[in-house]
Design a protein around this motif. Structure first.
Motif, short mmCIF file in Angstrom:
data_model
loop_
_atom_site.label_atom_id
_atom_site.label_comp_id
_atom_site.label_asym_id
_atom_site.label_seq_id
_atom_site.Cartn_x
_atom_site.Cartn_y
_atom_site.Cartn_z
N GLU A 171 0.94 -1.04 -0.02
CA GLU A 171 -0.01 -0.15 0.01
C GLU A 171 0.90 1.44 0.20
OE1 GLU A 171 -2.75 -0.13 3.22
OE2 GLU A 171 -3.28 -2.16 3.12
N GLU A 181 4.26 1.65 9.34
CA GLU A 181 4.72 1.24 10.79
C GLU A 181 5.86 1.80 10.99
OE1 GLU A 181 6.74 -1.84 8.55
OE2 GLU A 181 5.08 -0.70 8.22
N VAL A 210 1.47 -7.03 10.81
CA VAL A 210 0.42 -6.65 11.52
C VAL A 210 0.41 -5.37 11.81
CG1 VAL A 210 -0.86 -7.42 13.63
CG2 VAL A 210 0.38 -9.23 12.35
N ARG A 255 1.92 -2.72 10.20
CA ARG A 255 1.41 -1.89 9.28
C ARG A 255 0.00 -1.70 9.07
NH1 ARG A 255 4.74 -3.61 4.11
NH2 ARG A 255 6.43 -3.26 5.73
N LYS A 256 -0.61 -2.59 9.22
CA LYS A 256 -2.01 -2.32 9.06
C LYS A 256 -2.87 -2.00 10.03
CE LYS A 256 -2.61 -6.88 6.11
NZ LYS A 256 -3.24 -8.06 5.86
N VAL A 264 -1.96 1.97 9.83
CA VAL A 264 -3.09 2.64 8.84
C VAL A 264 -4.33 2.92 9.42
CG1 VAL A 264 -3.63 2.36 6.34
CG2 VAL A 264 -1.35 1.82 6.97
N GLU A 265 -4.73 1.86 9.82
CA GLU A 265 -6.29 1.67 10.06
C GLU A 265 -6.41 2.88 11.35
OE1 GLU A 265 -10.19 1.30 10.58
OE2 GLU A 265 -8.72 0.29 9.10
N GLU A 267 -4.68 6.50 -0.80
CA GLU A 267 -4.13 5.48 -0.54
C GLU A 267 -3.79 4.81 -2.13
OE1 GLU A 267 -5.53 2.77 2.76
OE2 GLU A 267 -7.08 4.53 2.86
N LYS A 278 -3.85 1.09 -3.55
CA LYS A 278 -3.82 -0.20 -3.57
C LYS A 278 -4.20 -1.15 -4.64
CE LYS A 278 -5.80 -0.36 1.07
NZ LYS A 278 -6.87 -0.65 1.98
#
Length: 865
Positions: free
Chosen positions: A203, A224, A320, A322-323, A326-327, A338, A340
């Protein structure tokens, strides 16, 4: 030559029947051994040491074929030729193999402890390692097995300790914190060559830093790592951000203020033109951070798990996290854009495929600047030559811009770093004959595998001891290797060799070959399913066929394609050679006694001797220039075309007639095969040895002399005569084909004018190869070459009605194609719109159909009425 080893050749060529026994013969008789006490001029190659865990792949097969070719040729030329074999201990790869074995029984290396684990690896090495050595024998490698080396051998380990201390004492080895390639699975730093870059889907996220009063947007694929940002950087010439340089901006999630800096490294056209600077987790960021005094914030542990950020993300795996980051940013409204998926190149560990993590770590480094300069100078001043020469530019690009070399690895298998720490942080380095004081502990790390392999050209010859081998065989003569490790291995051997050996280069010539790709030119990989197993090819077609195919494709410095059909073609070539030699032996070909003088030989014999002489001269020159592909192509065409298709066919009538001329031709044929087999031996050692020993009865090709050319003795008049014979034969064959006469059918023919061109003595030979019988008959068709007229009696040879119908039909088709092309070319509308290439194709078609019409009309006119 003695005839005691003569034996009858088998009716069919079977590589499996001869290869293993011949290799055992060579090895048993000591043909591969080199003598350091010899007065002969040395010629040395040290093998690029394969991994102890490895097996022979197609790249090895090419590499070894070229080296064996050079060694066998130089040995036959009278050099004291040493090809030194050995293996690399392959730190990470070997440790992984044994760790996997332990994992199968639920244990780790830590359960065993360091000493027991290393003992376990040595046990595996002695029992299962080095399978590639037997595969090298299959390929025919004529290496001196008595000198086989291993990078962990006692003396090679002594060399490592000696040069480490020497470098350290001169201030060329130091310890410092730098960004290195870190594998979270292998838990060690790894070298650049052990990193494979693959396209990964990620991403590309644009994140707003700061608050309402001052903010800036950065773009990243590794969200992250923002938790460890020390700055935001922009290009100093970017007008959008000039007013922000020097100010501080709020870093989200950790609520830390970080500076906005200006640096030329930033590309204003990439992303938003503003980049985050995570100096402890990115090599470019680290360099930028050093220039601007950016804070180094470490946010991950050695396992790639978030740690020390003081956030809720601690304890999460990096991917983990990283997601999750972003969230969280999305919830806070800080994700501006973004993309993707975003495909980008990501480094992976070559050994375990884990994604590499750039990591700030305290490691040992070699200060390469002065060493690299010496390595560059050695090529610039001509002490070392790079073949092909154009590869020198790549070499200079690397050595002139070489970064300090990280040499420490967090492994147990390898050469342990000889640094010891005292109770009060004292640091000493111990050489091979030194011991640390009581109370000192040794650094736990081992040295990069490439450190010990960089010493290979001199450590394998006995350095640091002044051995006879070192005096005789160093510097080595030629290094043969793929261009893909020019930097990783070749450049490092250069810097270490020049440093250790007081400016003496480790090799005189660097011969760089390309990669072997599949038949479509694509790189081989397991994921593509296009890899080639050389062992399977050797099993199926023989080692000689594989070697010849690889050598015939080996143009200096360029990649080569390889297909199974080509190896099968080389096997057919080997069979052709086998059958030709068997035919020669059955017809009395001999090497006994002196070769008859040119004046006693017919033109066909003098022609083949001249062509042999020319081929020897050209092949020899090409081999010496490392033009292996061109040399092998010459060998192929001389063997298949000149010898088999022309000389043997033209000489059959002489063999049948018998007499003095036949005896001379048998001696000539023996001579040609004798010299040709010598010339071919370095490329195809097995079949040439079997054939040569059967022909000559002598002991071995390996201990005979390399063929020499005698340019002054060439018979150019004989060449002209045979060239004319070839023209006549080719014309007759073409005529027969045009008339639809079967190749096996005999035809009555009358030759006129042979005496005028000096071919009267060769009429029988011409008739034999063209299946033209007596000159009695009703001659209704003819053709001509120079002053020679050939008339044919086609009665009964062809079905005249059917042949006239066939030619008439082909003529009508050609005329129809011609008319179609003319209509298009005369159509102004079509010509105005048609692409240039289409018009060109139609014009070419018109020219071809006109030629076909002329040819077919003439053939119809020649048919008997």
């Amino acid at each position: 030559m003695s005839g005691k080893n003569k034996k009858e050749l088998a009716a069919t060529f079977s590589p499996a029947e001869i290869e293993a026994s011949l290799y055992q013969k060579w090895q048993k008789r000591g043909y591969f051994k080199a003598d350091a006490k010899s007065k002969k001029q040395p010629f040395t190659i040290v093998i690029p040491p394969p991994n102890v865990t490895g097996s022979l792949h197609i790249g090895h097969a090419l590499d070894h074929t070229i080296q064996d070719l050079l060694i066998r040729m130089k040995r036959m030329k009278g050099f004291e030729a040493l090809w030194l074999p050995g293996m690399d201990h392959a730190g990470i790869a070997t440790q992984n193999v044994v760790e996997k074995q332990l994992a199968e029984v639920g244990k780790t290396r830590h359960d065993l402890g360091r000493d027991a684990f290393i003992e376990k690896i040595w046990q595996w090495k002695n029992e299962s390692g080095g399978a590639i050595l037997d595969q090298m024998k299959r390929l025919g490698d004529s290496v001196d097995w008595d000198r086989e080396a291993f990078t962990m051998d006692a003396n090679l380990s002594k060399a490592v300790l000696t040069i480490f201390k020497k470098l350290y004492d001169q201030g060329l080895i130091y310890r410092a914190e730098r960004i290195i390639n870190w594998c979270p699975r292998c838990l060690t730093a790894i070298s650049d060559i052990e990193v494979e870059h693959k396209d990964d889907s990620g991403e590309f996220v644009s994140i707003k830093y700061g608050d309402d009063s001052l903010n800036i947007t950065v773009a990243t694929t590794r969200a992250e790592t923002m938790l460890g940002d020390g700055a935001v950087a922009v290009n100093p010439n970017d007008e959008r951000y000039k007013h922000l340089v020097g100010k501080k901006v709020l870093l989200p999630l950790v609520d830390r203020m970080i500076p906005i800096i200006a640096d030329e490294l930033v590309d204003p056209d990439f992303g938003t033109g503003a980049v985050k600077v995570t100096a402890a987790h990115d090599p470019n960021d680290f360099e930028m951070g050093m220039r601007h005094g950016v804070e180094l914030v470490i946010i991950m542990n050695e396992h790639g798990v978030m740690a020390g950020t003081g956030t809720k993300f601690d304890g999460m795996d990096r991917f983990v996290a990283r997601k999750a980051v972003v969230e969280e940013l999305r919830k806070l409204g800080r994700v501006v854009a973004e993309k993707k998926p975003y495909i980008h190149a990501v480094g992976h560990c070559q050994r375990c495929d884990t994604t590499i993590e750039p990591r700030l770590s305290k490691q040992w480094f070699v200060k390469v600047a002065p060493l690299a300069k010496a390595a560059g100078d050695a090529v610039r001043d001509g002490r070392v030559k790079i073949e092909p020469e154009q590869m020198s530019a790549r070499y200079f690009e690397w050595v002139d811009n070489m970064h300090d070399w990280c040499i420490s690895r967090q492994l147990w298998w390898g050469h342990r770093i000889p640094v010891f720490y005292g109770p009060n942080d004292e640091v000493i380095v111990c050489g091979p004959d030194e011991k640390p004081p009581a109370g000192y502990t040794q650094d736990p790390d081992v040295l990069d595998t490439w450190f010990s392999s960089a010493l290979w050209p001199f450590s394998t010859l006995g350095w640091p001891n002044e051995t006879e081998d070192l005096k005789k065989f160093y510097p080595t003569s030629v290094l043969v290797t793929g261009y893909d490790i020019l930097f990783f291995w070749v450049a490092r051997m250069m810097i270490m060799g020049l440093f250790a050996m007081d400016g003496k280069q480790p090799f005189d010539v660097i011969v760089l070959h390309g990669l072997v790709r599949d038949q479509f030119g694509k790189k081989m990989s397991k994921s593509r399913g296009n890899t080639i197993d050389p062992i399977e090819f050797m099993d199926k077609y023989g080692s000689d066929a594989l070697r010849f195919t690889l050598a015939r494709g080996a143009n200096p410095g360029t990649d080569q394609a390889l297909a199974e059909d080509w190896v099968a073609g080389s096997r057919n070539f080997a069979t052709k050679l086998w059958n030709a030699t068997r035919f020669a032996l059955l017809n009395g070909a001999s090497v006994a006694g002196p070769l008859p003088k040119a004046s006693q030989l017919n033109a066909i014999d003098n022609w083949i001797l001249t062509r042999l002489d020319q081929s020897i001269a050209e092949v020899d020159e090409l081999f010496e220039k490392f033009e292996f592909a061109k040399a092998c192509d010459l060998i192929y065409h001389f063997t298949w075309d000149d010898l088999c298709d022309w000389y043997l066919e033209l000489s059959k009538s002489t063999f049948i007639t018998g007499g003095a001329e036949a005896e001379n031709s048998k001696r000539v044929l023996g001579e040609v095969l004798d010299q040709l087999l010598r010339l071919m031996h370095p490329v195809m050692p097995f079949i040439t040895e079997e054939l040569w020993c059967s022909l000559t009865g002598a002991e071995s090709l390996m201990i005979t002399q390399w063929p020499k050319s005698n340019l002054a003795g060439q018979d150019h008049e004989a060449v002209k005569i045979v060239n004319l014979i070839q023209e006549i034969v080719t014309e007759i064959r073409k005529f027969r084909n045009d008339q639809g006469i079967k190749t096996t059918a005999k035809v009555a023919a009358k030759f006129s004018g042979l005496s005028k061109v000096g071919l009267a003595p060769y009429e029988a030979a011409i008739r034999s190869v063209t299946k033209c019988e007596s000159d009695q008959g009703t001659f209704t068709a003819k053709t001509q070459v120079a002053e020679v007229v050939i008339e044919f009696d086609l009665t009964g040879a062809i079905d005249l009605v059917a042949e006239r119908a066939r030619l008439s039909k082909d003529l009508q088709t050609a005329k129809k194609d011609r008319d179609t092309a003319k209509v298009k070319l005369e159509n102004e509308g079509f010509m105005a719109k048609a692409p240039i290439e289409v018009v060109g194709e139609i014009r070419a078609r018109l020219a071809q159909t006109n030629a076909d019409i002329t040819r077919l009309t003439q053939l119809l006119e020649k048919l008997p009425k």
